[in-house]
Design an enzyme around this catalytic site. Structure first.
Site, PDB file in Angstrom:
ATOM      1  CG  ASN A 184      72.264  13.026  -3.534  1.00  0.00           C
ATOM      2  OD1 ASN A 184      73.316  12.449  -3.794  1.00  0.00           O
ATOM      3  ND2 ASN A 184      71.796  14.015  -4.275  1.00  0.00           N
ATOM      4  CG  HIS A 189      75.534  15.021  -1.324  1.00  0.00           C
ATOM      5  ND1 HIS A 189      74.507  15.489  -2.096  1.00  0.00           N
ATOM      6  CD2 HIS A 189      75.227  15.347  -0.033  1.00  0.00           C
ATOM      7  CE1 HIS A 189      73.605  16.096  -1.328  1.00  0.00           C
ATOM      8  NE2 HIS A 189      74.027  16.011  -0.066  1.00  0.00           N
ATOM      9  CG  ASP A 193      78.661  14.006  -7.053  1.00  0.00           C
ATOM     10  OD1 ASP A 193      77.541  14.524  -7.236  1.00  0.00           O
ATOM     11  OD2 ASP A 193      79.576  14.568  -6.417  1.00  0.00           O
ATOM     12  CD  GLU A 219      67.062  15.232  -9.469  1.00  0.00           C
ATOM     13  OE1 GLU A 219      65.998  15.144  -8.841  1.00  0.00           O
ATOM     14  OE2 GLU A 219      67.941  16.080  -9.216  1.00  0.00           O
TER      15      GLU A 219
END
Length: 298
Positions: A184, A189, A193, A219
């Site tokens: 990240n 981000h 994703d 996660e």
């Protein structure tokens, strides 16, 4: 008994009620004429359920699927299909018929599907019930990845523990994407994703219908495996981890790869869901300390 079974087969063959039996691998093992006609299945054909649904979706026949992306719909549906002993819902067909479908699952994973035509019910009543079914589905599904959410998968763990009290086997795996915070921070981000979605999709492809795979937060994912011995569960997870190593989910970073770690614990007769989860989580911690990208058993 053979005579009774023969009579049941004859009765089911001639009824307008749709009837089908799927085995634990979700392969069709029996379907009467009404079922085969509704879902365009040849007389001697025994397709896997996801293959049948994909074929009908591509041909614009069979079940009406309210999704643009078939794979996302399939992943979400399979996350709930056959996970509980009994389920009832409504579904509509491309030919305009509306069905009331029930699924009854035995402990060995075989499932009986029975559907009745309820097309004559008023359209406004069907719409209300369909909205309810969509709301139930949303409440059981992780919005980002499409797999089961924490609430649904924890309930399946409780079901597995009930079976363990009667002497049944079962295992719980906790899986965690390695160095996810670094992904990240370094790539953003959006990339994070995409990794979460890729992980869920790839793992779910190898989840048996009797198992339940879901995201519990961030996660971290869990996989409940009823009727599974510890050594078999570890082997299943090893295969999944190997598959993740070869994934390259980011088109903008074609060399990017990631791994995950996992901990597995076998259920005990006296277990609570919290205690089983704690042991699997401790095994996950051992896998992380051991260098990541591996599975450890409690």
């Amino acid at each position: 008994m053979d005579e009774i079974a023969e009579q049941l087969l004859q009765l089911s063959a001639n009824t307008s009620t749709l009837m089908a039996v799927y085995d634990s691998s979700d392969r069709l093992r029996y379907a009467n004429l009404a079922f085969r006609s509704a879902y365009f299945i040849e007389r001697d054909e025994t397709p896997l359920w996801p293959d049948l649904m994909r074929r009908n979706f591509e041909r614009g026949q069979g079940t009406v699927i309210h999704a643009k992306n078939f794979d996302e719909w399939l992943r979400s549906t399979q996350s709930r299909r056959g996970k509980i002993g009994y389920r009832a819902f409504e579904t509509d067909l491309m030919d305009g018929r509306w069905l009331w479908m029930t699924e009854a699952v035995q402990k060995n994973g075989w499932m009986l599907c029975v559907a009745s035509d309820i097309t004559t019910l008023r359209a406004e009543e069907r719409s209300v019930r369909q909205d309810r079914d969509f709301a139930v589905k949303a409440s059981q599904t992780d919005e980002l990845t499409g797999v089961a959410n924490r609430r649904f998968v924890m309930a399946r763990i409780e079901d597995m523990l009930l079976a363990a009290k009667d002497g049944g086997e079962g295992c719980l795996a906790v899986l965690d994407i390695d160095n996810f915070k670094h992904i990240n921070d370094r790539l953003g981000h959006h990339a994070g994703d995409l990794v979460l979605k890729d992980f869920a999709q790839r793992i779910h492809q190898h989840v048996r219908r009797s198992d339940c795979f879901g995201r519990v937060g961030g996660e971290e994912f869990v996989l409940a495996m009823p009727g599974t011995a510890l050594e078999d569960a570890v082997e299943i997870i090893e295969t999944m981890l190997t598959m993740i190593r070869f994934s390259r989910p980011l088109t903008e970073s074609p060399d990017f790869a990631y791994t995950c770690s996992a901990g597995v614990a076998a259920s005990l007769r006296e277990d609570t869901a919290a205690e089983l989860y704690r042991r699997a989580d401790q095994a996950l911690y051992a896998a992380k300390l051991g260098g990541r990208d591996r599975v450890r058993a409690a």
